[in-house]
Design an enzyme around this catalytic site. Sequence first.
Site, short mmCIF file in Angstrom:
data_model
loop_
_atom_site.label_atom_id
_atom_site.label_comp_id
_atom_site.label_asym_id
_atom_site.label_seq_id
_atom_site.Cartn_x
_atom_site.Cartn_y
_atom_site.Cartn_z
N SER A 174 27.76 -13.54 30.39
CA SER A 174 28.69 -12.63 30.29
C SER A 174 29.82 -13.28 29.42
O SER A 174 29.87 -13.73 28.34
CB SER A 174 28.97 -11.92 31.47
OG SER A 174 29.69 -10.78 31.24
N MET A 175 30.91 -13.07 29.96
CA MET A 175 32.41 -13.96 29.38
C MET A 175 31.94 -15.19 29.09
O MET A 175 32.45 -15.71 28.37
CB MET A 175 33.47 -13.64 30.24
CG MET A 175 34.62 -14.12 30.07
SD MET A 175 36.10 -13.88 30.72
CE MET A 175 37.34 -14.66 30.12
#
Length: 167
Positions: free
Chosen positions: A36-37
């Site tokens: 994700s991030m």
Amino acid sequence: ENGVVYQNDIEQMAADYVQAIRGFQPTGPYWLAGWSMGGVIAFEMARQLQQQEQEVALLALIDSSAPQGEDEAEVNWANLLTIFAFDLGLSEEQFRKPIGSTLPQMAQLRQLWVEARRSAVVPSEMTLVEFRKLFDTFKIYTNIIRRYRPGEFKGRLTLFCPEDDVE
């Protein structure tokens, strides 16, 4: 408050990680992965390592996406709450009712907290205040990612993503 310094841009987060990694392993090859991030940060780390003439042997992103370069100030509340609920692991059926309601925003967040505890995607002892802090942190990081403008990475990138889009 507890000695932790929070960065407010991807480039600086990546620079801090690169410095830490090179302090432990001064030269490559480096194997980087992120979810994700974390995948966005790993991508920027790979770029910075290349700029330092270091080899990146693997860059793997897990369910990460490139920032869209949106100029609006903030993502709207319903979209942000939907993404937050999905990232927690709730199904659309579990978060559709609180988010689709005409309740005030904090009441929607409270209903989501109740559903998240009931579904055991957060600890049952998590307070509403703690849940709100988790959501506030999510909002901050969402906006940090939205401001990031990725540059060029010269190399192979491996992307792992779900076969079915559940949104």
